[in-house]
Design a protein around this motif. Sequence first.
Motif, PDB file in Angstrom:
ATOM      1  N   ILE A   1      -1.030  -7.155   0.065  1.00 28.96           N
ATOM      2  CA  ILE A   1      -0.204  -6.356  -0.835  1.00 28.96           C
ATOM      3  C   ILE A   1      -0.394  -7.235  -2.166  1.00 28.96           C
ATOM      4  CG2 ILE A   1       2.185  -6.110  -1.571  1.00 28.96           C
ATOM      5  CD1 ILE A   1       3.024  -5.116   1.075  1.00 28.96           C
ATOM      6  N   THR A   2      -0.307  -8.666  -1.947  1.00 33.14           N
ATOM      7  CA  THR A   2      -0.399  -9.409  -3.149  1.00 33.14           C
ATOM      8  C   THR A   2      -1.854  -9.235  -4.104  1.00 33.14           C
ATOM      9  OG1 THR A   2       0.750 -11.337  -2.186  1.00 33.14           O
ATOM     10  CG2 THR A   2      -0.674 -11.715  -4.321  1.00 33.14           C
ATOM     11  N   ARG A   3      -3.008  -8.989  -3.176  1.00 27.34           N
ATOM     12  CA  ARG A   3      -4.004  -8.646  -3.575  1.00 27.34           C
ATOM     13  C   ARG A   3      -4.247  -7.312  -4.361  1.00 27.34           C
ATOM     14  NH1 ARG A   3      -8.757 -11.011  -2.518  1.00 27.34           N
ATOM     15  NH2 ARG A   3      -9.600 -10.024  -4.189  1.00 27.34           N
ATOM     16  N   ILE A   4      -3.438  -6.233  -3.897  1.00 26.48           N
ATOM     17  CA  ILE A   4      -3.756  -4.934  -4.005  1.00 26.48           C
ATOM     18  C   ILE A   4      -2.692  -4.539  -5.211  1.00 26.48           C
ATOM     19  CG2 ILE A   4      -5.148  -4.145  -2.006  1.00 26.48           C
ATOM     20  CD1 ILE A   4      -2.450  -2.809  -1.298  1.00 26.48           C
ATOM     21  N   ALA A   5      -1.571  -4.943  -5.340  1.00 22.02           N
ATOM     22  CA  ALA A   5      -0.487  -4.644  -6.146  1.00 22.02           C
ATOM     23  C   ALA A   5      -0.950  -4.672  -7.482  1.00 22.02           C
ATOM     24  CB  ALA A   5       0.769  -5.531  -5.796  1.00 22.02           C
ATOM     25  N   GLY A   6      -0.782  -3.812  -8.290  1.00 26.46           N
ATOM     26  CA  GLY A   6      -1.210  -3.880  -9.619  1.00 26.46           C
ATOM     27  C   GLY A   6      -2.588  -3.860  -9.843  1.00 26.46           C
ATOM     28  N   VAL A   7      -3.552  -3.852  -8.869  1.00 24.04           N
ATOM     29  CA  VAL A   7      -4.994  -3.786  -9.025  1.00 24.04           C
ATOM     30  C   VAL A   7      -5.550  -2.476  -8.820  1.00 24.04           C
ATOM     31  CG1 VAL A   7      -7.182  -4.793  -8.234  1.00 24.04           C
ATOM     32  CG2 VAL A   7      -5.026  -6.250  -8.525  1.00 24.04           C
ATOM     33  N   LEU A   8      -5.078  -1.837  -7.586  1.00 23.80           N
ATOM     34  CA  LEU A   8      -5.687  -0.514  -7.521  1.00 23.80           C
ATOM     35  C   LEU A   8      -5.174   0.550  -8.609  1.00 23.80           C
ATOM     36  CD1 LEU A   8      -5.331  -0.345  -3.632  1.00 23.80           C
ATOM     37  CD2 LEU A   8      -7.274  -1.208  -4.904  1.00 23.80           C
ATOM     38  N   PRO A   9      -6.104   1.455  -8.733  1.00 29.93           N
ATOM     39  CA  PRO A   9      -5.717   2.338 -10.024  1.00 29.93           C
ATOM     40  C   PRO A   9      -4.519   3.453  -9.335  1.00 29.93           C
ATOM     41  CG  PRO A   9      -8.293   2.445  -9.563  1.00 29.93           C
ATOM     42  CD  PRO A   9      -7.630   1.756  -8.531  1.00 29.93           C
ATOM     43  N   ASP A  10      -3.669   3.669 -10.296  1.00 28.31           N
ATOM     44  CA  ASP A  10      -2.639   4.553  -9.820  1.00 28.31           C
ATOM     45  C   ASP A  10      -2.865   5.799  -9.413  1.00 28.31           C
ATOM     46  OD1 ASP A  10      -0.797   2.471 -10.667  1.00 28.31           O
ATOM     47  OD2 ASP A  10      -0.326   3.098 -12.552  1.00 28.31           O
ATOM     48  N   ALA A  11      -2.287   5.971  -8.022  1.00 24.53           N
ATOM     49  CA  ALA A  11      -2.305   7.325  -7.544  1.00 24.53           C
ATOM     50  C   ALA A  11      -3.593   7.837  -7.266  1.00 24.53           C
ATOM     51  CB  ALA A  11      -1.783   8.652  -8.532  1.00 24.53           C
ATOM     52  N   GLN A  12      -4.695   7.018  -7.142  1.00 25.70           N
ATOM     53  CA  GLN A  12      -5.856   7.313  -6.612  1.00 25.70           C
ATOM     54  C   GLN A  12      -6.114   6.827  -5.177  1.00 25.70           C
ATOM     55  OE1 GLN A  12      -9.021   5.831  -9.236  1.00 25.70           O
ATOM     56  NE2 GLN A  12      -8.410   7.098 -11.098  1.00 25.70           N
ATOM     57  N   PRO A  13      -7.049   7.532  -4.254  1.00 20.69           N
ATOM     58  CA  PRO A  13      -7.133   7.121  -3.015  1.00 20.69           C
ATOM     59  C   PRO A  13      -7.808   5.727  -2.588  1.00 20.69           C
ATOM     60  CG  PRO A  13      -8.812   8.763  -3.502  1.00 20.69           C
ATOM     61  CD  PRO A  13      -7.919   8.492  -4.839  1.00 20.69           C
ATOM     62  N   TRP A  14      -7.340   5.184  -1.790  1.00 22.80           N
ATOM     63  CA  TRP A  14      -7.851   3.908  -1.245  1.00 22.80           C
ATOM     64  C   TRP A  14      -8.093   3.771   0.538  1.00 22.80           C
ATOM     65  CZ3 TRP A  14      -4.870  -0.130   1.132  1.00 22.80           C
ATOM     66  CH2 TRP A  14      -3.729  -0.005   1.284  1.00 22.80           C
ATOM     67  N   ARG A  15      -8.719   2.914   0.671  1.00 18.17           N
ATOM     68  CA  ARG A  15      -8.884   2.691   2.133  1.00 18.17           C
ATOM     69  C   ARG A  15      -9.002   1.386   2.752  1.00 18.17           C
ATOM     70  NH1 ARG A  15     -14.580   6.232   3.187  1.00 18.17           N
ATOM     71  NH2 ARG A  15     -13.979   8.123   1.527  1.00 18.17           N
TER      72      ARG A  15
ATOM     73  N   SER B   1     -11.035   3.553  -3.542  1.00 14.43           N
ATOM     74  CA  SER B   1     -11.181   2.088  -3.739  1.00 14.43           C
ATOM     75  C   SER B   1     -11.114   1.472  -2.166  1.00 14.43           C
ATOM     76  CB  SER B   1      -9.901   1.406  -4.498  1.00 14.43           C
ATOM     77  OG  SER B   1      -9.839   1.582  -5.684  1.00 14.43           O
ATOM     78  N   LEU B   2     -11.703   0.461  -2.127  1.00 16.35           N
ATOM     79  CA  LEU B   2     -11.878  -0.068  -0.532  1.00 16.35           C
ATOM     80  C   LEU B   2     -11.239  -1.424  -0.632  1.00 16.35           C
ATOM     81  CD1 LEU B   2     -12.971   0.254   2.431  1.00 16.35           C
ATOM     82  CD2 LEU B   2     -14.999  -0.856   1.637  1.00 16.35           C
ATOM     83  N   VAL B   3     -10.374  -1.700   0.509  1.00 16.62           N
ATOM     84  CA  VAL B   3      -9.895  -3.103   0.812  1.00 16.62           C
ATOM     85  C   VAL B   3     -10.092  -3.402   2.068  1.00 16.62           C
ATOM     86  CG1 VAL B   3      -7.425  -4.178   0.953  1.00 16.62           C
ATOM     87  CG2 VAL B   3      -7.680  -2.404  -0.810  1.00 16.62           C
ATOM     88  N   GLN B   4     -10.818  -4.674   1.824  1.00 17.55           N
ATOM     89  CA  GLN B   4     -11.017  -4.854   3.515  1.00 17.55           C
ATOM     90  C   GLN B   4     -10.331  -6.412   3.820  1.00 17.55           C
ATOM     91  OE1 GLN B   4     -15.661  -4.406   4.199  1.00 17.55           O
ATOM     92  NE2 GLN B   4     -15.743  -4.649   2.081  1.00 17.55           N
ATOM     93  N   ALA B   5     -10.016  -6.566   4.840  1.00 17.23           N
ATOM     94  CA  ALA B   5      -9.431  -7.795   5.532  1.00 17.23           C
ATOM     95  C   ALA B   5     -10.131  -7.962   6.645  1.00 17.23           C
ATOM     96  CB  ALA B   5      -7.852  -7.651   5.480  1.00 17.23           C
TER      97      ALA B   5
END
Length: 341
Positions: free
Chosen positions: A71-85, A136-140
């Motif tokens: 959450i710390t990495r993505i909050a305020g980083v991912l474009p608003d209201a756009q899809p992410w995986r 956008s793509l988030v990988q952990a």
Amino acid sequence: MHAFLPAVDCAPFLAAELERSGAKAQADEATGFVFADTLPALPYLAFARQSLPESTEVKDASINGWADQIITRIAGVLPDAQPWRLHLWTAYGEGRAGLHRCSLIRAALNERLKKRRRALLRSLEDGTAPFTQETSLVQAVLTGPDAGYISVSSAPQTLALRAILSPFIGGNIPHAEDKAAPSRAFAKVIEAELRLGQQIERGQTCVDLGASPGSWSYVAIQRGARVTAIDRSPLRDDLMRNPRLDFIQADAFKFRPEQPVDWLICDIIAAPQRSIDLLLEWLRERQMRRFIVTLKFKGTDEYALMDQLKELAPPLCQDFRLNRLCANKNEVTAFGIAAGI
């Protein structure tokens, strides 16, 4: 720091590929990843199964701690209201412990998103469809029970890096199975189609160079396409009798169609330089709309030949890929969509 998951047994070749691109690279035996200080100037890495751009190392034994880190990495980083995986996966061990841990982290993350970031939860999507301009793509990835990496690729970077950033978790696609196919080589066509996000369709035209015994023609015919197969030797009897197949006994390197075809497919056994030259000639002559071409190697000495393809093919293409497929042996497959046809 950028992390790259190499194809099986290809870590040293991926490190060398990154070094040739101008990056400082190092393979890490402990995690199985290759790390580099920069992304390649030309975004093509034949030996990378998956890429984790701008990855951050995480050491946390807590399930909730991992969820908070994401959450710390993505909050305020991912474009608003756009899809992410979210690709949450494990790169250690062979049992179910890592998979179970990933499931717990995902559940904890979902609970936090419900409470704190409902908009992010609503725009979270699943699937392996090709990336769009907005994805956008988030990988952990867990490299151990209490260690791993987090990478966030925000739109539109995800689409720009689609040649090295896979919509499949860990870049892995299980081998296709079809006992009726002439050989297991058919799986390479299926995998390349999945990675490209396009497949051979009914009514399309295909040229299959070096077609015998016919596994690639088999896929196209099963889909309802019309195939012109070129080889010195005939294909399997049932394929030779199929009304949608035209067989021409000839030199595959000299054949050219009378008009551009929808697909060039080529799994010919030849020196890699000959296959590279063949693909570039077809692209320059605008003979096909899409292509899947295997480069076959003897040993490892000629891997650097692919660098010329990375430089010369993309300007001739709308989309260009170069990958050691999961279904490849000592091979790399070039596939993509030609430009302006």
